[in-house]
Structure formats: structure tokens, C-alpha cells
Write a protein that holds these residues in place. Sequence first.
Motif, PDB file in Angstrom:
ATOM      1  N   ALA A 154      -2.582  -8.525  15.012  1.00  0.00           N
ATOM      2  CA  ALA A 154      -2.337  -7.087  15.101  1.00  0.00           C
ATOM      3  C   ALA A 154      -3.424  -6.310  14.379  1.00  0.00           C
ATOM      4  CB  ALA A 154      -0.971  -6.751  14.505  1.00  0.00           C
ATOM      5  N   SER A 155      -3.786  -6.783  13.185  1.00  0.00           N
ATOM      6  CA  SER A 155      -4.826  -6.108  12.411  1.00  0.00           C
ATOM      7  C   SER A 155      -6.136  -6.065  13.182  1.00  0.00           C
ATOM      8  CB  SER A 155      -5.016  -6.828  11.072  1.00  0.00           C
ATOM      9  OG  SER A 155      -6.083  -6.261  10.347  1.00  0.00           O
ATOM     10  N   CYS A 156      -6.447  -7.156  13.857  1.00  0.00           N
ATOM     11  CA  CYS A 156      -7.707  -7.238  14.607  1.00  0.00           C
ATOM     12  C   CYS A 156      -7.709  -6.321  15.827  1.00  0.00           C
ATOM     13  CB  CYS A 156      -7.959  -8.679  15.018  1.00  0.00           C
ATOM     14  SG  CYS A 156      -9.434  -8.895  16.045  1.00  0.00           S
ATOM     15  N   VAL A 157      -6.721  -6.449  16.684  1.00  0.00           N
ATOM     16  CA  VAL A 157      -6.772  -5.740  17.970  1.00  0.00           C
ATOM     17  C   VAL A 157      -6.550  -4.242  17.832  1.00  0.00           C
ATOM     18  CG1 VAL A 157      -6.137  -7.783  19.312  1.00  0.00           C
ATOM     19  CG2 VAL A 157      -4.349  -6.196  18.558  1.00  0.00           C
ATOM     20  N   PHE A 158      -5.747  -3.833  16.850  1.00  0.00           N
ATOM     21  CA  PHE A 158      -5.475  -2.404  16.708  1.00  0.00           C
ATOM     22  C   PHE A 158      -6.501  -1.711  15.812  1.00  0.00           C
ATOM     23  CE2 PHE A 158      -0.992  -3.833  17.692  1.00  0.00           C
ATOM     24  CZ  PHE A 158      -1.023  -3.360  18.984  1.00  0.00           C
ATOM     25  N   ALA A 159      -6.932  -2.364  14.733  1.00  0.00           N
ATOM     26  CA  ALA A 159      -7.910  -1.748  13.832  1.00  0.00           C
ATOM     27  C   ALA A 159      -9.234  -1.515  14.548  1.00  0.00           C
ATOM     28  CB  ALA A 159      -8.116  -2.625  12.600  1.00  0.00           C
ATOM     29  N   LEU A 171      -2.639 -20.546  27.262  1.00  0.00           N
ATOM     30  CA  LEU A 171      -2.219 -19.427  26.424  1.00  0.00           C
ATOM     31  C   LEU A 171      -1.475 -20.001  25.223  1.00  0.00           C
ATOM     32  CD1 LEU A 171      -2.220 -16.322  26.168  1.00  0.00           C
ATOM     33  CD2 LEU A 171       0.028 -16.322  27.250  1.00  0.00           C
ATOM     34  N   ASP A 172      -2.220 -20.182  24.141  1.00  0.00           N
ATOM     35  CA  ASP A 172      -1.626 -20.751  22.938  1.00  0.00           C
ATOM     36  C   ASP A 172      -0.644 -19.776  22.299  1.00  0.00           C
ATOM     37  OD1 ASP A 172      -3.022 -23.133  23.099  1.00  0.00           O
ATOM     38  OD2 ASP A 172      -4.722 -22.402  21.913  1.00  0.00           O
ATOM     39  N   ALA A 173       0.194 -20.278  21.398  1.00  0.00           N
ATOM     40  CA  ALA A 173       1.094 -19.410  20.642  1.00  0.00           C
ATOM     41  C   ALA A 173       0.274 -18.335  19.945  1.00  0.00           C
ATOM     42  CB  ALA A 173       1.876 -20.230  19.621  1.00  0.00           C
ATOM     43  N   GLY A 174       0.710 -17.095  20.087  1.00  0.00           N
ATOM     44  CA  GLY A 174      -0.016 -15.980  19.501  1.00  0.00           C
ATOM     45  C   GLY A 174      -1.147 -15.444  20.350  1.00  0.00           C
ATOM     46  N   GLY A 175      -1.372 -16.047  21.500  1.00  0.00           N
ATOM     47  CA  GLY A 175      -2.496 -15.647  22.345  1.00  0.00           C
ATOM     48  C   GLY A 175      -2.231 -14.361  23.118  1.00  0.00           C
ATOM     49  N   ILE A 176      -3.320 -13.692  23.510  1.00  0.00           N
ATOM     50  CA  ILE A 176      -3.255 -12.447  24.256  1.00  0.00           C
ATOM     51  C   ILE A 176      -4.091 -12.572  25.525  1.00  0.00           C
ATOM     52  CG2 ILE A 176      -3.902  -9.996  24.252  1.00  0.00           C
ATOM     53  CD1 ILE A 176      -3.351  -9.887  21.321  1.00  0.00           C
TER      54      ILE A 176
END
Length: 272
Positions: free
Chosen positions: A45-50, A232-237
Motif C-alpha cells: 500500500a505504501s508503495c503503490v499509493f505514495a 499471481l502470488d499472495a499480495g500480488g497486483i
Amino acid sequence: MGKVPTPRCIIVRHGQTEWSKSGQYTGLTDLPLTEYGVGQMRRTASCVFANKFIDPDAITYVFTSPRTRARQTVELMLEPWTEEQRSKIRIVVDEDLREWEYGDYEGLLTHEIVALRKSRGLDQERPWNIWRDGCENGETTQQIGLRLSRAIARIQNLHRDHQAKGIASDIMVFAHGHALRYFAGLWFMPCAEKVCETAEELAQPKTYDDSTIPYVVLNKYKYLDYNPNFLLDAGGIGVLSYSHHNIDEPALALAGAFVSPPEEESQHGDVK
């Protein structure tokens, strides 16, 4: 009215659970995230939104599977948002987005499923393929294809409406490993089609509670009869979108969560 980006469907697999870590098939079993899975989704979340790969202000809906692991992932992903951003978003729990129902294979590893089927005299002419053969006392590929076709129809209908109104519209979908890979295959790949004719196919129950989302009635639906070979690993987007700004041309966004400004989207414009 300024130009808005092509609508996107951003798929997010829930973070790590004990069974995703071990490789056990997890359908209806309602597991929470591991401690690692919680941290995993906070970092994501920090990566994709920041970095504005995904702009919270462009998100119109969040759809989620009813399972704890998916809903917990939604909560963790939205933590960096402001109260104002959270107040504008609609989070919709949709039963159609649940994981493949594995039936007799729930909690088993792949090699255990293969051995079980062999002991029952199955797969004598070709090896088991869940995408084609489904699960004993669980769902067939047609059954999961039907409900995911319904979910996709609703999302694409929303995108069509938002695009016509000039509204930027990223819709996020939080679900599971098999369900999301299947969802992506139905979104843009050639698939088998079937006319709705059985009682189950014609019933088309409403699987969510939100009056702002029109229910789309299907006359036919798509399903997979082959492995789409997606990871699509766990946590993947993953990111799904449309070619040429056209909702009738669903496509895979190979750039992933990264998005160009609308005025730079010429490769998705009128030139084919």
C-alpha cells in the motif's frame, strides 16, 4: 471537460496466509493473514499509493470477496488514505468473488489431490487440470466462470457509465489466487461461451448489497477450459484495462499499476 484516463480494473490477491504459504488449496476455509502477510500488504500500500501508481482519488469502487483474508487485505491497503478519501469510496462485498470452491480438495496440496483422484480411478487418459476438470464435490469450471462473468459484467458496465460521464474510474477487486487468475483470463482472453439455460444459470442471484451498482443480467457467459498460465502470488497486483479507450476492447495492462497521464495515452487512442 478534461480528458480522463482509460478506466482500469486493479486486481489484488490477499496477503499471505498459513495455507497460501504451505500451498494448501484454500476455498471456503476462512483464514486470517499471517503476521508477514499483514506487513506485506502495508508495504504494498505504501508503495503503490505514495508513488501515485494508483491514485486513491481515481478509485470509484472497491469490490472484495467475503472471506476474512480478502477483507483484511482491503483494510490494510486503505490504511494510508485520508479520512476524506475513505469517505468517498464504496466498499462492496460480493459473493461472486469468492475463491474456487474446492470441495473434496479443500486443504490439500496439489500432489495429494492428484493421488486422491488416481485412487478414485480418475485421470487415466490425461492429468488433472482444474481449469478444465474442476473439483469433486466443489465447483466445475462452468460454475466459477458463470459467477466471475457476472462480476466482470457489472464492473465493465460501471466503467462504461463512468467513461461516458468523464469520470476517472479505477475499480479495485480483492480476491484469491485461482479466482483472480480466472477473472483475468475471462477479461481479455478467448474463452468458451455458454448460453444461460439451466436453472442455476438463469437464477443469477444478487450477490452484493449496493443500490448504486446496476445488476447486469447475462444471456450467456464465458468460462475457461484451459490453463491461462498466469502467476499471481499472495499480495500480488495485476491491472486490466481497455484498448483504444473502448470498453468493448478489454485488455491486459502490461505496464501494471504504472499509468501515463491521459494526454500521453496516444498508443491507446485511435491508432490500431
